[in-house]
Every structure is written in C-alpha cells, then in structure tokens.
Design a protein around this motif. Structure first.
Motif, PDB file in Angstrom:
ATOM      1  N   VAL A   1       6.053  20.294  -4.704  1.00  0.00           N
ATOM      2  CA  VAL A   1       6.263  18.849  -4.530  1.00  0.00           C
ATOM      3  C   VAL A   1       7.029  18.215  -5.697  1.00  0.00           C
ATOM      4  O   VAL A   1       7.238  17.010  -5.716  1.00  0.00           O
TER       5      VAL A   1
ATOM      6  N   LYS B   1       4.050   1.484  -0.598  1.00  0.00           N
ATOM      7  CA  LYS B   1       4.961   1.494  -1.736  1.00  0.00           C
ATOM      8  C   LYS B   1       4.243   2.007  -2.990  1.00  0.00           C
ATOM      9  O   LYS B   1       4.725   2.905  -3.679  1.00  0.00           O
ATOM     10  N   ALA B   2       3.072   1.437  -3.240  1.00  0.00           N
ATOM     11  CA  ALA B   2       2.339   1.832  -4.451  1.00  0.00           C
ATOM     12  C   ALA B   2       1.914   3.301  -4.352  1.00  0.00           C
ATOM     13  O   ALA B   2       2.048   4.063  -5.308  1.00  0.00           O
ATOM     14  N   PHE B   3       1.419   3.695  -3.192  1.00  0.00           N
ATOM     15  CA  PHE B   3       0.998   5.090  -3.039  1.00  0.00           C
ATOM     16  C   PHE B   3       2.185   6.030  -3.268  1.00  0.00           C
ATOM     17  O   PHE B   3       2.078   7.046  -3.943  1.00  0.00           O
TER      18      PHE B   3
ATOM     19  N   ALA C   1       5.602   4.459 -13.700  1.00  0.00           N
ATOM     20  CA  ALA C   1       5.091   3.213 -13.125  1.00  0.00           C
ATOM     21  C   ALA C   1       3.597   3.314 -12.847  1.00  0.00           C
ATOM     22  O   ALA C   1       2.936   2.298 -12.624  1.00  0.00           O
ATOM     23  N   HIS C   2       3.074   4.525 -12.880  1.00  0.00           N
ATOM     24  CA  HIS C   2       1.622   4.627 -12.673  1.00  0.00           C
ATOM     25  C   HIS C   2       0.868   3.878 -13.768  1.00  0.00           C
ATOM     26  O   HIS C   2      -0.270   3.464 -13.567  1.00  0.00           O
TER      27      HIS C   2
ATOM     28  N   MET D   1       4.811  -6.732  -6.069  1.00  0.00           N
ATOM     29  CA  MET D   1       3.855  -5.876  -5.364  1.00  0.00           C
ATOM     30  C   MET D   1       2.667  -6.707  -4.867  1.00  0.00           C
ATOM     31  O   MET D   1       2.198  -6.545  -3.744  1.00  0.00           O
TER      32      MET D   1
ATOM     33  N   THR E   1      -4.267   0.788  -7.620  1.00  0.00           N
ATOM     34  CA  THR E   1      -4.525   1.682  -6.485  1.00  0.00           C
ATOM     35  C   THR E   1      -5.972   2.188  -6.551  1.00  0.00           C
ATOM     36  O   THR E   1      -6.661   2.273  -5.552  1.00  0.00           O
TER      37      THR E   1
ATOM     38  N   ARG F   1       8.170   7.588 -12.361  1.00  0.00           N
ATOM     39  CA  ARG F   1       6.771   7.947 -12.131  1.00  0.00           C
ATOM     40  C   ARG F   1       5.846   7.284 -13.146  1.00  0.00           C
ATOM     41  O   ARG F   1       4.661   7.137 -12.923  1.00  0.00           O
TER      42      ARG F   1
ATOM     43  N   ASP G   1      -0.315  -6.570   3.627  1.00  0.00           N
ATOM     44  CA  ASP G   1      -1.527  -5.749   3.649  1.00  0.00           C
ATOM     45  C   ASP G   1      -2.790  -6.611   3.607  1.00  0.00           C
ATOM     46  O   ASP G   1      -3.795  -6.232   3.010  1.00  0.00           O
TER      47      ASP G   1
ATOM     48  N   LYS H   1       0.841  -1.196   0.000  1.00  0.00           N
ATOM     49  CA  LYS H   1       0.000   0.000   0.000  1.00  0.00           C
ATOM     50  C   LYS H   1       0.877   1.247   0.000  1.00  0.00           C
ATOM     51  O   LYS H   1       0.745   2.118  -0.855  1.00  0.00           O
TER      52      LYS H   1
ATOM     53  N   GLU I   1       5.032   5.533  -4.887  1.00  0.00           N
ATOM     54  CA  GLU I   1       5.606   5.544  -6.228  1.00  0.00           C
ATOM     55  C   GLU I   1       4.647   6.086  -7.274  1.00  0.00           C
ATOM     56  O   GLU I   1       5.074   6.624  -8.296  1.00  0.00           O
ATOM     57  N   THR I   2       3.362   5.891  -7.037  1.00  0.00           N
ATOM     58  CA  THR I   2       2.399   6.180  -8.093  1.00  0.00           C
ATOM     59  C   THR I   2       1.888   7.604  -8.053  1.00  0.00           C
ATOM     60  O   THR I   2       1.348   8.099  -9.026  1.00  0.00           O
ATOM     61  N   CYS I   3       2.028   8.269  -6.912  1.00  0.00           N
ATOM     62  CA  CYS I   3       1.579   9.658  -6.807  1.00  0.00           C
ATOM     63  C   CYS I   3       2.274  10.477  -7.892  1.00  0.00           C
ATOM     64  O   CYS I   3       3.494  10.481  -7.997  1.00  0.00           O
ATOM     65  N   MET I   4       1.483  11.172  -8.704  1.00  0.00           N
ATOM     66  CA  MET I   4       2.039  11.902  -9.845  1.00  0.00           C
ATOM     67  C   MET I   4       2.487  13.322  -9.491  1.00  0.00           C
ATOM     68  O   MET I   4       2.870  14.085 -10.368  1.00  0.00           O
ATOM     69  N   ARG I   5       2.383  13.662  -8.211  1.00  0.00           N
ATOM     70  CA  ARG I   5       2.720  15.039  -7.814  1.00  0.00           C
ATOM     71  C   ARG I   5       1.963  16.036  -8.693  1.00  0.00           C
ATOM     72  O   ARG I   5       2.553  17.010  -9.185  1.00  0.00           O
TER      73      ARG I   5
ATOM     74  N   ARG J   1       3.713  22.652 -13.770  1.00  0.00           N
ATOM     75  CA  ARG J   1       4.712  22.262 -12.780  1.00  0.00           C
ATOM     76  C   ARG J   1       5.520  23.472 -12.296  1.00  0.00           C
ATOM     77  O   ARG J   1       6.011  23.505 -11.178  1.00  0.00           O
TER      78      ARG J   1
ATOM     79  N   PHE K   1       0.573   0.613 -12.031  1.00  0.00           N
ATOM     80  CA  PHE K   1      -0.039   0.499 -10.712  1.00  0.00           C
ATOM     81  C   PHE K   1      -1.343   1.273 -10.515  1.00  0.00           C
ATOM     82  O   PHE K   1      -2.123   0.944  -9.635  1.00  0.00           O
TER      83      PHE K   1
ATOM     84  N   ASP L   1      10.074  13.746 -11.446  1.00  0.00           N
ATOM     85  CA  ASP L   1       8.917  14.217 -12.219  1.00  0.00           C
ATOM     86  C   ASP L   1       9.365  14.798 -13.550  1.00  0.00           C
ATOM     87  O   ASP L   1       8.717  14.595 -14.571  1.00  0.00           O
TER      88      ASP L   1
END
Ligand code: SF4
Ligand code: SF4
Lengths: 437, 218
Positions: free
Chosen positions: B141, A42-44, B193-194, B31, B201, B191, B39, A40, A46-50, B132, B197, B146
């Motif tokens: 951030v 880890k994924a959160f 990787a979204h 993962m 999520t 990034r 989890d 959870k 890494e995946t947050c795109m800012r 950005r 994933f 990024d």
C-alpha cells in the motif's frame, strides 16, 4: 496479490460493467464525491498512514495466508485510494474488481477499527464503494435480486402479501396443537409491541415464527404481527448501496408501528436488520434516535428472564459456545445481555476467543452471503480464522443470535467438518421452556 | 553563509510558521465545514466523553488490539513521537530562537542528550523504512507520498545530528533549518496531515463506538 488475479464470474457484475465507459465512471465518481461524501471520507483517505496495522484484524487477510490484497488497507488501496488518485478515471474492468472487493471480500464488520490508531472506518469506505457501484449499476446478481424484491414487494424474498398472512395463520394453526389457545394476533392495535422478522423466516425458517409465537404465548406478552408490508425488517438495499430504498424500507418499518399504535418494535434474531435501524437507515432518514422504541430479541429475552416470565424445565448441560454477531455486539454492545440470556439457558458456556466486541465476523455478514453461490468459496475459505476459533472451544453447540451468522457458520462448520450444532436463542428457549402437558 | 543562515532562521522561519498556521487553520476549518455540511448524520453523535475516552485509551501503549498485535511497531511509534516532540521543544538552539523572538526561557536538554534522542529518532525512522520495504502489506500500500513524508521527517533529524558532530561545517545547520522549514510547510499537504486530523478521526470513531455502538474502540 490483486483482485485482478481472482476475478469471479458473476452475471450482475458482468452485465453492469458491459454498459460502462470511462467517462461515465468518472462522471458518477465526481457526482458521488461532490454530492454524497464529505469530510469523513476525505479525512480517512488523507490521514491513513499506510501502516498496515489493520491487516491482522481481518479474517479475509489472516485466512488467506496474509495476502495483502485482502488487508483492510489493501482493499482500500485497490478501490477508493485508486479512484481518488485517478479522479475516478478508471476502466470498466477496474470497476468489476472494485465491486468484487467491496461486495464480497469485506463484511463491513468493523473489526479493523480496533486495530487502527487513526480510527479509520474501512467499512464506511467499502460501503461508499458499494454506493458508487450501485450508482454505476454494477452489483452482484444475487444481492441485486433481493434489492429488487425489496423495491417491488417491500420484503427481501418476493413473499406475496397473502403468502405472508397465510404463513402466520399456518404457524398459528400448527402451534395450537401444542399450545391450545395460542394466537398470533394480527394487526392488533395498541398492543405492547409488534414483532418483526426477516423475510427468510416465512420463506425457509417458518419454525422460527412458530417458536416465537410459543414463547410470546407462554410469557403472556401483549403482542401482534402486522399483516401489512413493513413486517420484513431486513434490508439488503443498505448493503447493495441503494440507500433511497433503504430509507423507504426503514420508514415503512417504523411507520407500521405508528399505524398499529404499538409502544415498540421487537425485532427477531437478526444482525443486519438491526444495523439498518440503529445505524444506517435511521441516519439516511435523519433520525438520530428511533422514532419508535426498538429492541432486539436479545434485549427482549433478557427482559423476559429478568421479569421471570419464562419458566424453564432445565438447562443445557453440554458445553456451549457463543458467537458474537458483529452487528449487535460490535455494532450495538449487547454482549452482556447475550451472555446473561445464554447463562440462563446453559450451565456450561465455553467462551471462544477473541470474543465480545473483538469477535471475528462469520464472513457472511455485510451482504456477502447474499451475493450468492459464485462467492461462497471466498467467504468460507476466507474464514478459517472462525473455524479455528470454533474448534478450539471443543463445544458441540454454538449460539448465534443472527440469521446471517447462521448461514455463514453453517457453511464453515460443514466445510471444515466441525460437527457443531447452531442454535438461535429462540431455539433453546423453545426447547427448554415449560410447555402444556 | 552567516547572512543566509540568519535569513533562514529569521524571515524564512517566520514565513514557514505563518504558512503552516494559515494553511492548517484553513484545512481544519474547511474540513469542519465540510463535515457540518455533508456528514451531519455522523457529526450528530460527536461526544466529548467518548472522544476523550478513545483518545486516552489509544495513548496507552499496548492497550488496544492494534497496539497489542504489532508490538515492535507500537514501541517504535511511541518512542518516535515522544522523542520528536521532546526534541522540537527542548533542544537548546530551539529554545534560544524562541527566547530571541519571544523572550521565552525554560530548561533544555544537554547537547549529548539531544544527540542521543536524535539518534534514537533516526533509528525509529530507519525502522519505518525497513518495515515499509519488508512488511508485505505495508509495501503493497506504500506510494510515493509515504516516502516523501518519511523523508521530510528524517531530513531535519539527520542534518541536526551531522551538524552537532561538526560534519559539513556551516552548511549543515543551514540545511537543518531549511529541511525543518520544508517539513513545517508540508504538514497540511502530505501524510503528515495526520498531525492535524488524527485527533479528530479518533474522536469521531470514539464517539461512534461509545454513543452508537456501546462498546470500546480499542
Ligand atoms: S471484513 Fe471487517 S475487518 Fe475485514 S476489512 Fe471489512 S470491516 Fe475490516
Ligand atoms: S491501521 Fe489505519 S492508518 Fe494504518 S493502514 Fe490501516 S487504516 Fe490506514
């Protein structure tokens, strides 16, 4: 624009931090990552795109002139992202700031989830920071005091066993003047349900026990209140990060029902206590569902109205608005039941917007109010958003079926001079119900 | 030059895709195992119904609170992702590569249409850069990761466009292939990787909101 610019003196945080070294911080962080967190986090992370889409969600952000350090992702960036990037190698001073953010600048309200396309749960990340700070011994003094009370007495307010029993007898006694024959049945085995409250009720808001007894009495419920520890359903350990204690508290709460052989538990009008039984405590104990059925007061009152068990003498005519407490609405979906009960009691409900699961938090929740006076200003000024919402309704009464919300909204109403009266559902039911002549 | 190009679209492309496949599977698999192991109390609530409910609702532009509150970004995000996927699949050179490798044929975009879509996609990237830099929260951030991801995405687009305009001669197509391969290989480790994933999520938080919280997550 950083927590470093707004540090607030707190004895608990200062004392905890004084004992830290960078090595200890790093070891504790590694242990946390290796033993407690998983995919959870880890994924959160890494995946947050800012992308910052979550910023507008947060009352702290919008109420502090869009200061990015209050944005959900801004708070993550100053805490978890930094820790992960530096492998936990941060200074004790950094930890002070991280603790202040996690404990006092996030209500764990999850409003930001509605804004994040990736589905990142910032509340979970902040909870994990709190867990880390708890393990480091860096917790705000006031909330730590309630956590100590939980572990010493199994209730949040240092209420002694005999004081609790005395409070029930006292309220029973008082209520019998108005309702002859009323009982607060204590430890009645096999009753339909036991009624649990949070410890601030016997401590400061004893009239709520009186009112509950009056309602149960008039509705003819087969109920009981326990004399034994476990009667307090509150759980500040969930918020301080002391999950071991959270587990003990919840187990006791459930087991009390089993000892009393009641069919279910009815919980008073509190939000965080409810969160601890359906979301956090149960998971810690490995329960997907409750071992004993539990209902919140909102559900319980709705049931009483549906079954025609409460007779009212009239309804409130003035405009009344509804505050949706995060932990029972966005947390548990009781918005329709809350409205059903509110409409039974009031003729003129004015909704505030955004509402239901999109509501703004009261800014007291998530243990923030429990961090005490040092942080009051941040919390109250951090919720101009709610003050504006309340004001826009024009209502002079606001229903808030949660203790924390009452505390938080009271401060907001006072600070922004809104002149609004706060009510629990129980207050209104008691006020309006038929009583003996 | 020609042999270099042939090497890039031949063995190197195979290598890039194989690396992507292996690392993507490895990342998803580890993962998944980590989730199962650490989890379990979250995985327990995973539900197909609520996962799909959440994914579908977030795929509708301006449906969620987040999309509504950020109208320009929403438009740009949707246009960017749609154009990017369309370009990857439907430009003629890509189809020809697929045909040579696997014998797959299907209708493709005219080169004018491809240019327009590429321009639009580059414009979207420019907006991301602009945001950005100018949006205070986003700037606050933003880290090098990024910028790297944005650069990785923009590079093959820019080189494709310049190549199609004949700028830079033979070097441009080669650069296009190389930057595209860099992008492919980088997916699991940046990034980007979204791409792997985000669906999960989303599914997870959708399941939480549906199954535990009994309310919508959009
Ligand atoms: S207070 Fe609520 S909206 Fe703000 S970051 Fe915390 S969980 Fe998100
Ligand atoms: S909206 Fe989600 S992905 Fe975007 S910055 Fe906030 S948490 Fe990260």
């Amino acid at each position: 624009m950083s927590i470093q610019d707004r540090k607030i003196d707190d004895e608990g945080l200062a004392y905890g931090v004084s004992k830290l070294t960078t090595d200890k911080i790093q070891q504790t962080f590694n242990a946390l990552i290796n033993n407690e967190t998983g995919a959870k986090l880890k994924a959160f992370s890494e995946t947050c795109m800012r992308c910052g889409m979550c910023a507008e969600a947060c009352h702290f952000f919008v109420s502090h002139g869009n200061d990015p350090s209050y944005a959900p992702v801004g708070k993550v960036s100053q805490t978890m992202s930094k820790l992960l990037a530096d492998n936990g190698k941060v200074t004790p001073d950094d930890i002070y700031g991280m603790a202040q953010i996690a404990y006092t600048e996030c209500n764990l309200c999850r409003r930001c989830v509605h804004y994040c396309p990736i589905g990142i749960d910032v509340a979970y990340i902040m909870t994990t920071i709190r867990r880390f700070c708890h393990k480091l011994g860096v917790t705000p003094q006031y909330i730590q005091d309630t956590a100590h009370s939980h572990s010493a007495t199994m209730n949040q307010m240092w209420v002694k066993d005999d004081e609790w029993i005395d409070s029930l007898f006292w309220q029973e006694d008082e209520a019998r003047e108005e309702f002859p024959g009323l009982r607060i049945p204590m430890d009645k085995e096999g009753a339909d349900f036991y009624y649990s409250v949070i410890a601030p009720e016997p401590k400061f808001r004893t009239q709520l026990i009186y009112q509950a007894a009056a309602i149960m009495n008039q509705a003819g419920c087969d109920w009981t209140m326990p004399s034994m520890p476990g009667w307090d359903n509150s759980d500040m350990c969930m918020y301080s990060g002391d999950f071991e204690m959270m587990g003990r508290l919840k187990r006791q709460h459930y087991e009390l029902a089993q000892n009393l052989k009641v069919s279910r538990i009815v919980m008073g009008e509190c939000g965080h206590a409810f969160r601890s039984i359906y979301d956090n405590g149960n998971r810690w104990l490995g329960y997907k569902d409750y071992p004993v059925p539990v209902v919140h007061s909102i559900e319980f009152f709705a049931e009483l109205f549906e079954q025609g068990k409460i007779k009212l003498t009239g309804k409130i005519q003035e405009p009344v608005t509804i505050h949706d407490p995060c932990n029972i609405i966005r947390g548990y979906g009781l918005m329709d039941k809350l409205r059903y009960v509110a409409h039974q009691l009031c003729d003129n409900i004015v909704e505030m917007y955004p509402n239901r699961e999109h509501n703004f938090c009261c800014s007291a929740g998530g243990g923030v109010i429990n961090c005490g006076p040092p942080f009051k200003k941040v919390r109250v000024e951090g919720n101009l958003a709610k003050a504006n919402q309340l004001k826009a309704t024009g209502a002079k009464i606001c229903i808030a079926p949660c203790h924390n919300c009452h505390g938080g909204l009271e401060d907001i109403i006072h600070h922004y001079d809104l002149g609004i009266e706060l009510k629990f559902l129980g207050d209104l039911i008691y006020e309006l119900m038929e009583k003996p002549e | 030059m020609n042999s270099l190009y042939n090497f890039a679209v031949g063995p190197l492309a195979w290598a890039a895709f194989i690396i992507l496949a292996v690392t993507a599977v490895w990342r998803l698999w580890s993962m998944y195992n980590l989730a199962k192991q650490k989890d379990a109390s979250s995985v327990a609530y995973m539900s197909w119904q609520f996962s799909l409910r959440s994914i579908v609702n977030w795929l509708i532009p301006y449906n969620s609170l987040g999309w509504k509150t950020n109208p320009v970004l929403t438009a740009v995000t949707f246009i960017f992702h749609i154009c990017f996927v369309v370009l990857v699949i439907f430009v003629t050179p890509h189809q020809i590569l697929l045909e040579n490798a696997f014998g797959i044929t299907y209708p493709t975009l005219s080169s004018e249409a491809a240019d327009v879509l590429t321009l639009i996609t580059i414009a979207c990237c420019c907006y991301f850069v602009y945001r950005r830099v100018t949006n205070v929260t986003v700037r606050y951030v933003t880290r090098s990761n990024d910028w790297i991801s944005l650069g990785l995405v923009a590079a093959p687009l820019v080189t494709a466009l310049l190549g199609s305009w004949g700028v830079g001669g033979e070097i441009m197509p080669l650069l296009h292939v190389l930057t595209a391969e860099a992008l492919i290989v980088a997916i699991p480790f940046t990034r980007l990787a979204h791409i792997l994933f985000a669906l999960f999520t989303r599914a997870y938080i959708g399941s939480e909101f549906g199954g535990v919280r009994h309310c919508k997550d959009w």
